[in-house]
Design an enzyme around this catalytic site. Structure first.
Site, PDB file in Angstrom:
ATOM      1  CD  GLN A   1      50.912  75.060  40.594  1.00 40.63           C
ATOM      2  OE1 GLN A   1      49.948  74.804  39.868  1.00 40.63           O
ATOM      3  NE2 GLN A   1      51.197  74.335  41.656  1.00 40.63           N
TER       4      GLN A   1
ATOM      5  CE1 TYR B   1      57.175  63.924  46.925  1.00 45.53           C
ATOM      6  CE2 TYR B   1      56.376  65.086  48.870  1.00 45.53           C
ATOM      7  CZ  TYR B   1      56.633  63.904  48.204  1.00 45.53           C
ATOM      8  OH  TYR B   1      56.347  62.696  48.811  1.00 45.53           O
TER       9      TYR B   1
ATOM     10  CG  ASN C   1      55.356  78.270  43.237  1.00 45.46           C
ATOM     11  OD1 ASN C   1      55.371  79.390  42.727  1.00 45.46           O
ATOM     12  ND2 ASN C   1      54.227  77.698  43.626  1.00 45.46           N
TER      13      ASN C   1
ATOM     14  CD  GLU D   1      61.804  68.673  42.564  1.00 47.75           C
ATOM     15  OE1 GLU D   1      61.749  67.793  41.689  1.00 47.75           O
ATOM     16  OE2 GLU D   1      60.826  69.011  43.260  1.00 47.75           O
TER      17      GLU D   1
ATOM     18  CG  ASP E   1      53.024  71.180  45.508  1.00 41.35           C
ATOM     19  OD1 ASP E   1      52.076  70.437  45.185  1.00 41.35           O
ATOM     20  OD2 ASP E   1      53.319  72.200  44.876  1.00 41.35           O
TER      21      ASP E   1
ATOM     22  CB  CYS F   1      47.613  68.333  41.727  1.00 47.15           C
ATOM     23  SG  CYS F   1      48.737  66.920  41.602  1.00 47.15           S
TER      24      CYS F   1
ATOM     25  CD  GLU G   1      47.397  72.362  42.650  1.00 47.54           C
ATOM     26  OE1 GLU G   1      48.572  72.279  43.057  1.00 47.54           O
ATOM     27  OE2 GLU G   1      46.985  71.773  41.626  1.00 47.54           O
TER      28      GLU G   1
END
Length: 366
Positions: free
Chosen positions: A189, A217, A222, A238, A297, A322, A356
């Site tokens: 980010q 994801y 994070n 991921e 995400d 996003c 976002e």
């Protein structure tokens, strides 16, 4: 001096326009009042990329106007973090008089952190020979007397690292510090202060929940790492090898002992949940998890239908997006079984059309 200036008097209106656009677009889902998280109006980007222009003895950063494609000289950049702007000045000063380092240089990328680290990537239209590497080592040694700085040189089929190819960010969320390795050329980010607000928002949702969390994801961990303290166990997936490697680093750095990350795409995980065998799941017993909450995400394309169906099996869904358009599409399916309990926007990219969003959904029959 060419300065990219921001008229921050327009900020509140542009944020209000974004909020109105999202409220209107998602009115069909009967969402509660939108929560709006603002950005700093200047110096908010920790990651910036510039082309380099050579004009006689002069050397400077440039950007291109998106409409006219005209080049714009950039000596100072208001969106860039303070450390980005400082290093822009330092690098131009250092490179101007150094023929070895400036020759055929066409781009400089800056990755900085709130914790004061910086990684600078120099991209060239030439091979990086021994003379270049010696000059680069000399420059790094000089600058490290003042800055926590590392360098990467890139050319065709060539990558030379001086120090680390990552920075270590430290984010403060609800009074606790979290450590994140951020690798060059991997997604992070860019607006660190807004990222802290996103994590705090997700924590406020997760705190009263119990049992286990599944995240798809997960990137470099994070959200997983910041939310692990709210759950018994966390399982995250991921597909990117570099992101999984960073996530494992971050798990150790934050002393998180209830989080497992597996390298799988969301589509593969959906297949695994239906019983398909994957060697990457060796040592992971999916049946041992009691995941009642899922966090997703996804990239701009959103989720495929099978993943949406998988996600709809969970009581609580935290969806970070996003792309409002793919979010709207996915919510049309998810809201067949769930209702929106909270919705927020986080202004990661001020003065742009990008938004976002965060949505918290709970099963309708609970």
């Amino acid at each position: 001096m060419a300065v990219i200036k921001i008229d921050d008097s327009a900020y509140e209106q542009q944020l209000a326009d974004k909020a109105e656009r999202i409220t209107t677009q998602f009115a069909q889902f009967d969402a509660p009042a939108l929560e709006v998280y603002e950005s700093a109006t200047r110096h908010y980007r920790q990651r910036c990329e510039f082309r380099v222009w050579h004009e006689g003895e002069d050397l400077f950063h440039i950007m291109f106007d998106q409409q006219t494609k005209e080049k714009i000289r950039v000596d100072s950049f208001d969106p860039g973090a303070p450390l980005v702007n400082e290093m822009m000045q330092v690098m131009i000063h250092q490179l101007k008089g150094n023929e070895i380092l400036r020759r055929k240089l066409f781009q400089i990328d800056y990755l900085t952190t709130l914790s004061g680290e910086v990684l600078i990537s120099l991209l060239y239209h030439k091979q990086l020979d021994e003379a270049w590497q010696t000059a680069m080592q000399t420059l790094r040694a000089e600058l490290q007397q003042t800055y926590k700085v590392d360098f990467i040189g890139r050319a065709r089929k060539q990558k030379v690292v001086f120090g680390n190819d990552y920075v270590t960010e430290k984010l403060s969320v609800n009074g606790k510090e979290y450590i994140y390795q951020q690798v060059e050329n991997s997604f992070t980010q860019p607006n660190a202060e807004v990222n802290q607000k996103m994590l705090a928002w997700a924590q406020s949702i997760s705190e009263p929940l119990s049992n286990d969390l599944l995240e798809l994801y997960c990137g470099n961990g994070n959200f997983s790492i910041a939310l692990a303290g709210s759950f018994n166990k966390v399982l995250a997936t991921e597909i990117s090898k570099s992101s999984v490697k960073s996530a494992q680093f971050n798990i150790a750095a934050n002393k998180v002992d209830n989080l497992d990350i597996i390298r799988m795409s969301s589509e593969e995980f959906t297949q695994a949940m239906k019983g398909q065998k994957f060697s990457r799941l060796d040592g992971i017993d999916l049946r041992s998890y009691n995941c009642q909450t899922i966090l997703v995400d996804p990239p701009r394309a959103g989720m495929d239908e099978l993943t949406c169906r998988l996600v709809s099996n969970y009581d609580n869904i935290i969806y970070i997006s996003c792309n409002p358009d793919t979010l709207e599409r996915d919510l049309a399916l998810l809201c067949e079984t769930h209702k929106i309990a909270r919705m927020a926007i986080f202004d990661q990219f001020p003065y742009t059309h990008h938004i976002e969003s965060g949505v918290y959904l709970v099963r309708s029959d609970l």
